[in-house]
Design an enzyme around this catalytic site. Sequence first.
Site, mmCIF file in Angstrom:
data_model
loop_
_atom_site.group_PDB
_atom_site.id
_atom_site.type_symbol
_atom_site.label_atom_id
_atom_site.label_comp_id
_atom_site.label_asym_id
_atom_site.label_seq_id
_atom_site.Cartn_x
_atom_site.Cartn_y
_atom_site.Cartn_z
ATOM 1 N N CYS B 105 9.513 22.312 -0.929
ATOM 2 C CA CYS B 105 9.145 21.037 -0.410
ATOM 3 C C CYS B 105 10.410 20.035 -0.400
ATOM 4 C CB CYS B 105 7.907 20.463 -0.367
ATOM 5 S SG CYS B 105 5.859 21.929 0.022
ATOM 6 N N ARG B 244 -3.629 1.706 -7.229
ATOM 7 C CA ARG B 244 -3.570 0.337 -7.566
ATOM 8 C C ARG B 244 -4.136 -0.925 -6.077
ATOM 9 N NH1 ARG B 244 -5.021 -2.046 -9.456
ATOM 10 N NH2 ARG B 244 -4.386 -3.786 -10.857
ATOM 11 N N CYS B 248 -6.636 -3.638 -6.742
ATOM 12 C CA CYS B 248 -6.709 -4.893 -6.235
ATOM 13 C C CYS B 248 -7.074 -5.588 -5.316
ATOM 14 C CB CYS B 248 -4.715 -4.725 -5.822
ATOM 15 S SG CYS B 248 -3.884 -4.873 -7.119
#
EC number: 2.8.5.2
Lengths: 103, 287
Positions: B105, B244, B248
């Site tokens: 890919c 993340r 956050c």
Amino acid sequence: MASSIRVRATSNGDLTEVQTLIQHPMDTGLVKDAKGELIPAHYIQELRFAWNGKDVFVANWGTAVSKDPYVKFSFKGAQKGDELKISWTDNKGASDETTAKIA
Amino acid sequence: MTARTYLLLGSLSAALVALALASPRVSAADKTDPAADAKAFQNFFFQKFPNVKHDDFVNGPYSMNEDMKRQWQEKEEFPPYEFALDAGKEMFATPFRNGKTYADCFPNGGIGIRQNYPYFDTKEGKVVTLELALNRCREANGEAPYSYVKDEMASLTAYMAFTSRGKPFDIRIPDDPRALEAFENGKRYFYTRRGQMNFSCASCHVQSPGERIRAEILAPALGILNAMPIYRSEWSGMGTISRRFITCNSQTRAVPLEPQADEYRDVEYFLSYVANGLPISGPGARP
């Protein structure tokens, strides 16, 4: 599947310092999964370090040890090139072992 | 009428003409200039932390605190992401049920290309992140997509980041108004305050890097994605860029978006672009 035990043993002539990282969930049996079901306890009960067939470090563990435990200790008397055998068994009867050469 | 009034009227009509001529999207005064933005962004951090080596920013909080850095260097002898890295290497090499692999890919077989992601896909008119490309690869080969935040995705991206270690981020913004808009949108998302705490991403990572937030040291926004994915001790596991962003948002008591939502893709585009030239250091470890 690679071994669940990572080990590094280095000798400075007198002391041999051993560092180990073990991949294990170390479930306490007190935590619930996403469905709210308790995840059954699953933890290493015994961890053994044997040098030349002699135990140099044995740990009897319970659920209080963290996931993927890291162990570091040193012992006297080994030479560079000696073999160190590390093995663990958990409360479900699973076990793993590996040997490392002291560098 | 005084001469001054004529002047004023004249300049006013000139301004009106200029307005009429400008495209409806941006007026001439605030044209998006990513290159200038990146330079300003980097210089802000270089000036704020003159003692930090430029390439060190990618080590996040460890570039801000000597003591933490020493602990981390010791930890790096036995990195906690090692298991994920090995798993990722194995997964990357394992063929799908149709016999194809991930390598089919990606350009260069997927090796050493992490620094080129995210890129702007001119066909789709959207930003394509590495995580998205991996799942599209799986779906194109008849496999179910992986969770964007969890283990398998983190393992795969860990391996791909590892093969790109040391290569500088090289994000391109093609000459396409939609690409500029995506960059601008990511920048907007990064600087917009939201949530119950009324924090923007920048409130912590631009205003206060190196400061403590409880027991933790805040990482600088510059180079914050270079170390992704990360093993966080707080998670006792690996996390992707998606994870993340989501944590956050929830930590500042804002409502997180879906992983790979347009805004997240755009903010990843913005943050990666402004870190151009800084080396990939992933997978990383964070407290």
